[in-house]
Write a protein that holds these residues in place. Structure first.
Motif, short mmCIF file in Angstrom:
data_model
loop_
_atom_site.label_atom_id
_atom_site.label_comp_id
_atom_site.label_asym_id
_atom_site.label_seq_id
_atom_site.Cartn_x
_atom_site.Cartn_y
_atom_site.Cartn_z
N PRO A 273 -0.45 -6.11 -14.34
CA PRO A 273 -1.00 -4.76 -14.21
C PRO A 273 0.05 -3.70 -14.58
CG PRO A 273 -1.40 -6.08 -12.22
CD PRO A 273 -0.40 -6.82 -13.05
N SER A 274 -0.44 -2.54 -14.95
CA SER A 274 0.46 -1.43 -15.22
C SER A 274 1.11 -0.96 -13.92
CB SER A 274 -0.33 -0.26 -15.82
OG SER A 274 -1.23 0.28 -14.85
N PRO A 275 2.24 -0.24 -14.01
CA PRO A 275 2.83 0.30 -12.78
C PRO A 275 1.86 1.15 -11.97
CG PRO A 275 4.39 0.48 -14.59
CD PRO A 275 3.09 0.00 -15.19
N SER A 276 1.01 1.92 -12.65
CA SER A 276 0.03 2.73 -11.94
C SER A 276 -0.96 1.85 -11.18
CB SER A 276 -0.74 3.63 -12.92
OG SER A 276 0.14 4.55 -13.54
N ALA A 277 -1.47 0.79 -11.84
CA ALA A 277 -2.41 -0.11 -11.18
C ALA A 277 -1.76 -0.82 -10.01
CB ALA A 277 -2.96 -1.12 -12.18
N LEU A 278 -0.48 -1.21 -10.15
CA LEU A 278 0.23 -1.86 -9.05
C LEU A 278 0.33 -0.93 -7.84
CD1 LEU A 278 3.14 -3.65 -10.95
CD2 LEU A 278 1.30 -4.76 -9.65
N THR A 279 0.59 0.34 -8.11
CA THR A 279 0.72 1.30 -7.00
C THR A 279 -0.62 1.53 -6.33
OG1 THR A 279 2.62 2.37 -8.03
CG2 THR A 279 1.39 3.65 -6.40
N VAL A 280 -1.69 1.66 -7.12
CA VAL A 280 -3.03 1.82 -6.53
C VAL A 280 -3.35 0.61 -5.66
CG1 VAL A 280 -5.48 2.05 -7.02
CG2 VAL A 280 -3.82 3.30 -8.40
N ARG A 281 -3.07 -0.56 -6.18
CA ARG A 281 -3.34 -1.79 -5.42
C ARG A 281 -2.57 -1.81 -4.11
NH1 ARG A 281 -1.61 -7.03 -8.46
NH2 ARG A 281 0.38 -6.58 -7.44
N ARG A 282 -1.30 -1.42 -4.17
CA ARG A 282 -0.48 -1.42 -2.94
C ARG A 282 -1.04 -0.44 -1.91
NH1 ARG A 282 3.47 2.02 -1.69
NH2 ARG A 282 3.81 2.66 -3.86
N LEU A 283 -1.46 0.74 -2.36
CA LEU A 283 -1.99 1.73 -1.42
C LEU A 283 -3.35 1.32 -0.85
CD1 LEU A 283 -0.98 5.06 -3.19
CD2 LEU A 283 0.13 3.94 -1.27
N VAL A 284 -4.16 0.60 -1.65
CA VAL A 284 -5.41 0.07 -1.13
C VAL A 284 -5.12 -0.94 -0.02
CG1 VAL A 284 -7.37 -1.44 -1.69
CG2 VAL A 284 -6.83 0.51 -3.17
N GLU A 285 -4.11 -1.78 -0.23
CA GLU A 285 -3.73 -2.76 0.80
C GLU A 285 -3.25 -2.05 2.07
OE1 GLU A 285 -2.36 -6.37 -2.24
OE2 GLU A 285 -0.89 -4.90 -1.51
N GLU A 286 -2.48 -0.97 1.90
CA GLU A 286 -2.01 -0.23 3.07
C GLU A 286 -3.18 0.44 3.80
OE1 GLU A 286 0.95 2.51 1.75
OE2 GLU A 286 2.39 0.94 1.19
N ARG A 287 -4.12 0.99 3.03
CA ARG A 287 -5.29 1.62 3.64
C ARG A 287 -6.13 0.59 4.40
NH1 ARG A 287 -7.94 5.60 6.17
NH2 ARG A 287 -10.15 5.66 5.61
N ALA A 288 -6.25 -0.61 3.86
CA ALA A 288 -6.98 -1.68 4.54
C ALA A 288 -6.32 -2.03 5.86
CB ALA A 288 -7.08 -2.91 3.65
N ALA A 289 -4.99 -2.07 5.88
CA ALA A 289 -4.27 -2.36 7.12
C ALA A 289 -4.53 -1.27 8.16
CB ALA A 289 -2.78 -2.50 6.84
N GLU A 290 -4.59 -0.02 7.71
CA GLU A 290 -4.89 1.08 8.64
C GLU A 290 -6.30 0.94 9.22
OE1 GLU A 290 -4.43 4.58 6.32
OE2 GLU A 290 -2.25 4.37 6.08
N LEU A 291 -7.26 0.61 8.38
CA LEU A 291 -8.63 0.44 8.86
C LEU A 291 -8.74 -0.70 9.85
CD1 LEU A 291 -10.76 0.93 5.62
CD2 LEU A 291 -10.65 2.46 7.59
N LEU A 292 -8.03 -1.79 9.54
CA LEU A 292 -8.07 -2.94 10.44
C LEU A 292 -7.52 -2.58 11.81
CD1 LEU A 292 -8.80 -5.93 10.55
CD2 LEU A 292 -6.48 -6.46 9.79
N ALA A 293 -6.46 -1.77 11.83
CA ALA A 293 -5.83 -1.39 13.10
C ALA A 293 -6.71 -0.46 13.91
CB ALA A 293 -4.47 -0.75 12.83
N SER A 294 -7.56 0.32 13.23
CA SER A 294 -8.35 1.33 13.95
C SER A 294 -9.84 1.00 13.99
CB SER A 294 -8.15 2.70 13.29
OG SER A 294 -8.61 2.69 11.95
N ALA A 295 -10.19 -0.27 13.68
CA ALA A 295 -11.60 -0.66 13.61
C ALA A 295 -12.32 -0.36 14.94
CB ALA A 295 -11.70 -2.14 13.28
#
Length: 300
Positions: A273-295
């Motif tokens: 993936p491009s650097p931009s796609a890698l960063t988007v992917r990383r932030l999606v993973e971080e957002r998922a972790a936040e949702l899991l913690a506050s479900a």
């Protein structure tokens, strides 16, 4: 060592075919075969057994899978860090997502990056999990966020778990079932059902657990399921994600013994993936972790 050679070898091992590996990596078969041969010369060891039936790793090749995978991952991390330090991203990132996670996972990440990086552009497609995986596989999407189907991922795809969510029924607060703390699948058998359309994981789960359910509405999104339930069309079957059109007067009730839905990030194996796609992917993973913690076990 050139990292793309490691990528080509890993793709060949995973697909079992130089032709399939070349298609996945976006190069010609002769180019990929030549680069793998150069890697073997560089390491002074045979890595693949080639035959008319395809390729498979030698003992030495099998031993190299771990180190080469780490090498590829390290390059991905370095590209991401370089982009981070540069402070700017550009280009277009194509993302596919099922409707509810397009709102809860993808939209916040896109908004954040658009505020910080004005030259970055996005294509966000809402579709079923199967459609998204097909488009990731053919290169039409950089990655997707899906609810994992029962069937294993197709060759050439890798699913990475993000979070799990329980499955339940959405009812109006004036419904006869609304005061129950939990429901069984069989409780839904005599009621009209509003659910996601055929081909989605929710449709699959419903029909695995209820014989001949009375599906009165097949909706394209979780938002529409809730709107339909709010208007009295029937009982909804959903995971307890919030949406932008959460309807007042609804209650989400867990379904006893229902297997949870697994939300996964899906991408092509061996892709770069491009650097931009890698960063988007990383932030999606971080957002998922936040949702899991506050479900929360309720609907809005």
């Amino acid at each position: 060592m050139r990292v793309e050679r490691a990528r080509y070898l890993l793709a060949a091992v995973e697909t079992g075919s130089l032709r399939a590996a070349a298609a996945r990596c976006g190069v010609s078969q002769p180019t990929l075969g030549q680069q793998v041969s150069l890697l073997e010369e560089e390491l002074d060891v045979n890595l693949l057994i080639r035959s008319r039936h395809g390729v498979r790793p030698t003992a030495a090749g099998q031993a190299m899978i771990g180190p080469l995978s780490r090498l590829v991952a390290a390059e991905d991390a370095a590209l991401g860090a370089a982009a981070d330090s540069g402070g700017a991203y550009q280009g277009r990132v194509a993302i596919g997502a099922i409707s509810v996670v397009a709102e809860t996972l993808v939209a916040p990440v896109v908004a954040r990056l658009r505020n910080e990086h004005a030259d970055l552009r996005f294509s966000v497609s809402e579709s079923s999990s199967g459609d998204i995986e097909a488009r990731v596989l053919d290169g039409g999407l950089d990655f997707g966020v899906i609810s994992a189907p029962t069937a294993a991922a197709a060759s050439g795809l890798r699913r990475s778990p993000l979070l799990t969510a329980p499955v339940g029924a959405v009812v109006r607060t004036d419904h006869l079932l609304a005061q129950r703390d939990e429901l069984a699948w069989q409780d839904l058998a005599t009621w009209p059902i509003v659910t996601m359309r055929s081909g989605t994981v929710m449709w699959e789960r419903l029909h695995e657990n209820v014989a001949e359910p009375d599906v009165v509405v097949q909706a394209m999104s979780a938002r529409l399921v809730k709107v339909m339930v709010g208007h009295g069309a029937g009982i909804g079957v959903l995971a307890p994600f919030e949406t932008s059109t959460d309807v007042p007067g609804l209650r989400w009730i867990p379904l006893r013994s229902a297997d949870p839905v697994e939300i996964c990030l899906v991408q092509r194996s061996g892709s770069q993936p491009s650097p931009s796609a890698l960063t988007v992917r990383r932030l999606v993973e971080e957002r998922a972790a936040e949702l899991l913690a506050s479900a929360r076990g309720h609907v809005g």
